[in-house]
Design a protein around this motif. Sequence first.
Motif, mmCIF file in Angstrom:
data_model
loop_
_atom_site.group_PDB
_atom_site.id
_atom_site.type_symbol
_atom_site.label_atom_id
_atom_site.label_comp_id
_atom_site.label_asym_id
_atom_site.label_seq_id
_atom_site.Cartn_x
_atom_site.Cartn_y
_atom_site.Cartn_z
ATOM 1 N N ILE A 48 0.839 -1.210 0.000
ATOM 2 C CA ILE A 48 0.000 0.000 0.000
ATOM 3 C C ILE A 48 0.872 1.258 0.000
ATOM 4 N N VAL A 49 1.875 1.290 0.873
ATOM 5 C CA VAL A 49 2.764 2.457 0.960
ATOM 6 C C VAL A 49 3.522 2.647 -0.349
ATOM 7 N N ARG A 50 4.038 1.571 -0.895
ATOM 8 C CA ARG A 50 4.820 1.651 -2.139
ATOM 9 C C ARG A 50 3.987 2.222 -3.281
ATOM 10 N N LEU A 51 2.822 1.653 -3.509
ATOM 11 C CA LEU A 51 1.975 2.103 -4.617
ATOM 12 C C LEU A 51 1.506 3.540 -4.416
ATOM 13 N N GLY A 52 1.095 3.850 -3.207
ATOM 14 C CA GLY A 52 0.611 5.206 -2.922
ATOM 15 C C GLY A 52 1.696 6.252 -3.040
ATOM 16 N N ALA A 53 2.849 5.987 -2.458
ATOM 17 C CA ALA A 53 3.934 6.968 -2.472
ATOM 18 C C ALA A 53 4.474 7.195 -3.878
ATOM 19 N N LYS A 54 4.612 6.141 -4.666
ATOM 20 C CA LYS A 54 5.112 6.306 -6.038
ATOM 21 C C LYS A 54 4.171 7.198 -6.847
ATOM 22 N N TRP A 55 2.885 7.022 -6.682
ATOM 23 C CA TRP A 55 1.906 7.830 -7.397
ATOM 24 C C TRP A 55 1.930 9.273 -6.888
ATOM 25 N N ILE A 56 2.007 9.454 -5.572
ATOM 26 C CA ILE A 56 2.015 10.800 -4.996
ATOM 27 C C ILE A 56 3.247 11.590 -5.434
ATOM 28 N N PHE A 57 4.428 10.965 -5.417
ATOM 29 C CA PHE A 57 5.664 11.699 -5.677
ATOM 30 C C PHE A 57 6.048 11.771 -7.152
ATOM 31 N N GLY A 58 5.816 10.731 -7.928
ATOM 32 C CA GLY A 58 6.081 10.749 -9.355
ATOM 33 C C GLY A 58 7.501 11.142 -9.743
ATOM 34 N N ARG A 59 8.481 10.508 -9.176
ATOM 35 C CA ARG A 59 9.866 10.871 -9.455
ATOM 36 C C ARG A 59 10.419 10.115 -10.657
ATOM 37 N N THR A 60 11.206 10.821 -11.447
ATOM 38 C CA THR A 60 11.875 10.205 -12.592
ATOM 39 C C THR A 60 13.081 9.395 -12.115
ATOM 40 N N TRP A 61 13.604 8.567 -13.003
ATOM 41 C CA TRP A 61 14.685 7.632 -12.683
ATOM 42 C C TRP A 61 16.058 8.221 -13.004
ATOM 43 N N PRO A 62 17.105 7.646 -12.411
ATOM 44 C CA PRO A 62 18.448 8.095 -12.779
ATOM 45 C C PRO A 62 18.870 7.612 -14.171
ATOM 46 N N GLU A 63 18.351 6.479 -14.614
ATOM 47 C CA GLU A 63 18.756 5.885 -15.896
ATOM 48 C C GLU A 63 17.518 5.553 -16.717
ATOM 49 N N THR A 64 17.649 5.597 -18.026
ATOM 50 C CA THR A 64 16.556 5.207 -18.918
ATOM 51 C C THR A 64 16.591 3.691 -19.078
ATOM 52 N N TRP A 65 15.506 3.049 -18.755
ATOM 53 C CA TRP A 65 15.441 1.594 -18.879
ATOM 54 C C TRP A 65 14.125 1.118 -19.456
ATOM 55 N N LEU A 66 13.150 2.001 -19.568
ATOM 56 C CA LEU A 66 11.891 1.646 -20.236
ATOM 57 C C LEU A 66 11.989 2.040 -21.696
ATOM 58 N N GLN A 67 11.557 1.191 -22.577
ATOM 59 C CA GLN A 67 11.585 1.498 -24.004
ATOM 60 C C GLN A 67 10.191 1.958 -24.441
ATOM 61 N N LEU A 68 9.918 3.215 -24.194
ATOM 62 C CA LEU A 68 8.636 3.795 -24.573
ATOM 63 C C LEU A 68 8.722 4.356 -25.991
ATOM 64 N N ASP A 69 7.566 4.645 -26.586
ATOM 65 C CA ASP A 69 7.526 5.218 -27.934
ATOM 66 C C ASP A 69 8.280 6.545 -28.012
ATOM 67 N N SER A 70 8.348 7.257 -26.894
ATOM 68 C CA SER A 70 8.981 8.583 -26.880
ATOM 69 C C SER A 70 10.496 8.517 -26.668
ATOM 70 N N GLY A 71 11.101 7.337 -26.750
ATOM 71 C CA GLY A 71 12.548 7.235 -26.593
ATOM 72 C C GLY A 71 12.986 6.789 -25.213
ATOM 73 N N GLY A 72 12.084 6.244 -24.454
ATOM 74 C CA GLY A 72 12.428 5.746 -23.123
ATOM 75 C C GLY A 72 11.898 6.650 -22.036
ATOM 76 N N ASN A 73 12.002 6.158 -20.805
ATOM 77 C CA ASN A 73 11.524 6.960 -19.690
ATOM 78 C C ASN A 73 12.461 8.147 -19.462
ATOM 79 N N PRO A 74 11.911 9.287 -19.040
ATOM 80 C CA PRO A 74 12.769 10.427 -18.749
ATOM 81 C C PRO A 74 13.718 10.082 -17.600
ATOM 82 N N SER A 75 14.997 10.419 -17.778
ATOM 83 C CA SER A 75 15.974 10.086 -16.736
ATOM 84 C C SER A 75 17.065 11.144 -16.663
ATOM 85 N N TRP A 76 17.782 11.110 -15.557
ATOM 86 C CA TRP A 76 18.872 12.044 -15.344
ATOM 87 C C TRP A 76 20.034 11.761 -16.304
ATOM 88 N N ILE A 77 20.450 10.519 -16.419
ATOM 89 C CA ILE A 77 21.630 10.170 -17.211
ATOM 90 C C ILE A 77 21.387 10.363 -18.709
#
Length: 170
Positions: A48-77
């Motif tokens: 419950i905490v994990r799912l709720g907090a991830k949705w509430i905070f919505g933080r991007t990742w340090p590295e791109t690892w999702l292969q989305l249509d837009s060129g991957g998930n937004p990331s710092w690296i």
Amino acid sequence: MFKPLSQMPVLFEVLSALVILSCLIAKFRVKLAHFALALIFTLISATIVRLGAKWIFGRTWPETWLQLDSGGNPSWITHGVEGFHPFMAGAAYNSFPSGHALFTFALVSVFWWRLPKLYPLWLVAMLGAVAGQLGQNYHFLGDLLAGATLGVFCAQISIWLSERVMPKHH
């Protein structure tokens, strides 16, 4: 080296399942039942905490690892993007808090409570999960510290609740 360490929660989820199943097979021996009940409450509260907090905070990742249509998930690296985007849905914004740290610290804390003499093993598991996630660029350090803190909190609440639901008979 970091990849196996980053999978620490899976090990403790399996161990938790074995304890819970053992409790059912042993016909709810009181000592084992407290342990199993605390693990069940911990798994529920951490989810419950994990799912709720991830949705509430919505933080991007340090590295791109999702292969989305837009060129991957937004990331710092990859994209120079780092930040919180509250209430953004989707895996691209699930870095905070670290679910791996949350589940590892939550479950390991319950194991530590029941088997305190094995504390060196529990410390290695906790630190290993953090090192694995950092070493793979899966999370920022803050994500891991938040996950660890929330995990210990979930465990403490679950232990307290399990002792109230099933009081020990002396």
